[in-house]
Design an enzyme around this catalytic site. Structure first.
Site, PDB file in Angstrom:
ATOM      1  N   SER A  58      59.117  47.164  18.531  1.00  0.00           N
ATOM      2  CA  SER A  58      58.530  45.918  18.477  1.00  0.00           C
ATOM      3  C   SER A  58      57.549  45.957  19.407  1.00  0.00           C
ATOM      4  O   SER A  58      56.286  46.627  19.484  1.00  0.00           O
ATOM      5  CB  SER A  58      59.460  44.722  18.700  1.00  0.00           C
TER       6      SER A  58
ATOM      7  N   ASP B  43      51.807  42.103  17.244  1.00  0.00           N
ATOM      8  CA  ASP B  43      52.197  43.264  17.641  1.00  0.00           C
ATOM      9  C   ASP B  43      52.346  44.380  16.843  1.00  0.00           C
ATOM     10  O   ASP B  43      51.929  44.613  15.759  1.00  0.00           O
ATOM     11  CB  ASP B  43      53.871  42.787  18.264  1.00  0.00           C
TER      12      ASP B  43
ATOM     13  N   ASP C 190      54.846  46.115  15.277  1.00  0.00           N
ATOM     14  CA  ASP C 190      55.426  46.023  13.781  1.00  0.00           C
ATOM     15  C   ASP C 190      54.954  44.856  13.135  1.00  0.00           C
ATOM     16  O   ASP C 190      55.576  44.854  11.861  1.00  0.00           O
ATOM     17  CB  ASP C 190      56.720  46.212  14.193  1.00  0.00           C
TER      18      ASP C 190
ATOM     19  N   ASP D 140      55.404  41.546  13.250  1.00  0.00           N
ATOM     20  CA  ASP D 140      56.388  40.305  12.889  1.00  0.00           C
ATOM     21  C   ASP D 140      56.035  39.208  13.816  1.00  0.00           C
ATOM     22  O   ASP D 140      56.283  38.166  13.559  1.00  0.00           O
ATOM     23  CB  ASP D 140      57.751  40.950  12.750  1.00  0.00           C
TER      24      ASP D 140
END
Length: 461
Positions: free
Chosen positions: A107, A251, A253, A255
């Site tokens: 993340s 970010d 990833d 999400d």
């Protein structure tokens, strides 16, 4: 170097000694434990199936190859998405009728980190009980590998991004034509990860003119990848100087989602969810959910639209569980995570972008104009450092008792709601510290009430 084993998965820094870092031996062990857990729940004939996706981290290919090979060795069929966002992977689990999914991403953590995030057959994060079962299996090494005649298969699906984008554009409240008619100019910081692959395709479909910063999915993050103001000065200056309508930040990833206003100022990470919820509630009134450390502005907006606001413990799975319990139409976390059940129960920056642009297009406003219509709160974040032998639970119990005359919530630490402000104290799962979040009408008031409670705690130590 660090290896953190939790109910949500395993994460750590790359390299070092087995058991102390995220290395090949531990990747095999935890993948095997997860596969054993999924196999127990597999129904029907044939091999269990797991979808695998990864962000663009430097270590991603190494981890991916070990994960896929281990799953095949456990007798699982693997659907490999290659580089894919977290929400893309979540949707792909359902699309492929898979038994689960593994997302290889740390993340917002820096490039030396990576992680295995574990999904169930609904493409959602494992519950606390399920995560604990996986950890127990890993500790006992309670797994068995397939013989040569029962090894799993490998299939690559390297264009599921198209399905994800189509799913977003098909959402009832995504007003594609209105967005196209607005002719937005946006600047995007894709942090040299998977956002640089999928976001241009989404924006093309929406008729948005864009400039992509950090546009190569190399995993060489151009700055600290957490989408906070202190890390975003480059895009803030670019938006201000370039005459853009807004900036979009994700970010690694994809999400989490943050916006930059047209004047180069932060729209406010907490206000990503608040503004999208205001739009959704204006069309489909209902209930909302965010975690205890998120802004009170969501509660105010929800009440304005005739709905009921609910708070959950911190953590995405806690938010989604509460959303299902109260039949929420929108929810998420104040860190820029938008969860829209009409799409799926997971934080999804693509959904957030499409709904936010639809909001701006339908109302004909700029970001600064929109921000001025939302409840105004400011947050302060502090921490209390303690010793490893400190009984933090006992301290939190004392704080709860001291403020019993106020509205106190203890489902996750202790949150004290005053009439015009709040303070939330949570202990860390990995360090001997108490995190202290506070919110009020001004930054000064938020910091003052937070430090007042901190002084109370420090007197107890």
């Amino acid at each position: 170097m660090t290896l953190i084993k939790s109910i949500s998965g395993i994460r750590g820094t790359i390299g070092g000694v087995a058991g102390d870092t995220l290395n090949p031996l531990d990747i095999v062990k935890f993948t095997s434990a997860y596969a054993s857990f999924i196999a127990r729940r597999h129904e029907g004939d044939g091999h269990p199936k797991v979808v695998v996706g990864r962000d663009a981290r430097i270590s991603g290919e190494m981890v991916r190859s070990i994960v896929c090979g281990t799953l095949m060795g456990m007798g699982f069929d693997v659907v490999d998405l290659g580089m894919a966002t977290t929400p893309t992977t979540e949707l792909a689990v359902r699309h492929h009728n898979a038994d689960g999914g593994i997302i290889i991403t740390a993340s917002h953590n820096p490039k030396q980190w990576n992680a295995l995030k574990l999904l169930n057959a609904d493409g959602e994060f494992l519950t606390a009980a399920d995560g604990a079962e996986v950890l127990d299996m890993a500790a006992r090494e309670a797994f068995e590998y397939a013989d040569v005649d029962h090894l799993g298969s490998y299939t690559a699906d390297d264009d599921f991004d198209s399905c994800h984008i189509d799913d977003v554009l098909a959402l009832q409240l995504v007003n594609v034509e209105a967005v196209k008619d607005r002719h937005f100019r946006v600047c995007v910081d894709a942090i040299n990860s998977v956002g640089s692959i999928i976001l241009p395709r989404l924006l093309d479909k929406l008729g948005v003119e864009y400039t992509i910063l950090n546009a190569e999915p190399t995993g060489q993050f151009a700055h600290n990848p957490e989408p906070l103001e202190k890390n975003l000065h480059d895009i803030m200056n670019k938006v201000k100087e370039g005459g853009y309508d807004l900036g979009i930040v994700v970010d690694p990833d994809v999400d989490r989602l943050a916006f930059i206003s047209e004047d180069g100022t932060m729209f406010g990470e907490e206000y990503t969810l608040v503004s999208v919820a205001d739009y959704v509630l204006s069309h489909t009134p209902g209930n909302t959910v965010s975690n205890l450390s998120s802004t009170r502005a969501l509660r105010d907006v929800t009440l304005h639209h005739g709905g009921t606001y609910h708070a959950s413990a911190v953590g995405e799975v806690n938010v989604t569980t509460k959303m299902k319990d109260v039949d929420a139409v929108i929810g998420g976390e104040g860190n820029g995570g938008v969860i829209y059940p009409e799409s799926h129960y997971g934080r999804d920056a693509l959904v957030g972008i499409a709904l936010f642009l639809s909001l701006l297009a339908e109302r004909g406003v700029s970001l600064t104009q929109l921000r001025s219509t939302l409840p105004e709160y400011y947050m302060a974040k502090n921490r209390i450092d303690l010793t490893p032998d400190t009984d933090i639970d006992a301290i939190l119990d004392k704080v709860k008792a001291m403020y019993a005359d106020e509205q106190v919530t203890d489902i996750d630490g202790v949150k004290i709601d005053f009439a015009d402000k709040w303070v939330h104290l949570r202990k860390s799962n990995t360090e001997p510290i108490i995190r202290v979040y506070s919110e009020a009408a001004t930054t000064e008031e938020a910091d003052a009430i937070g430090k007042e409670i901190m002084q109370v705690v420090e007197q107890m130590v």
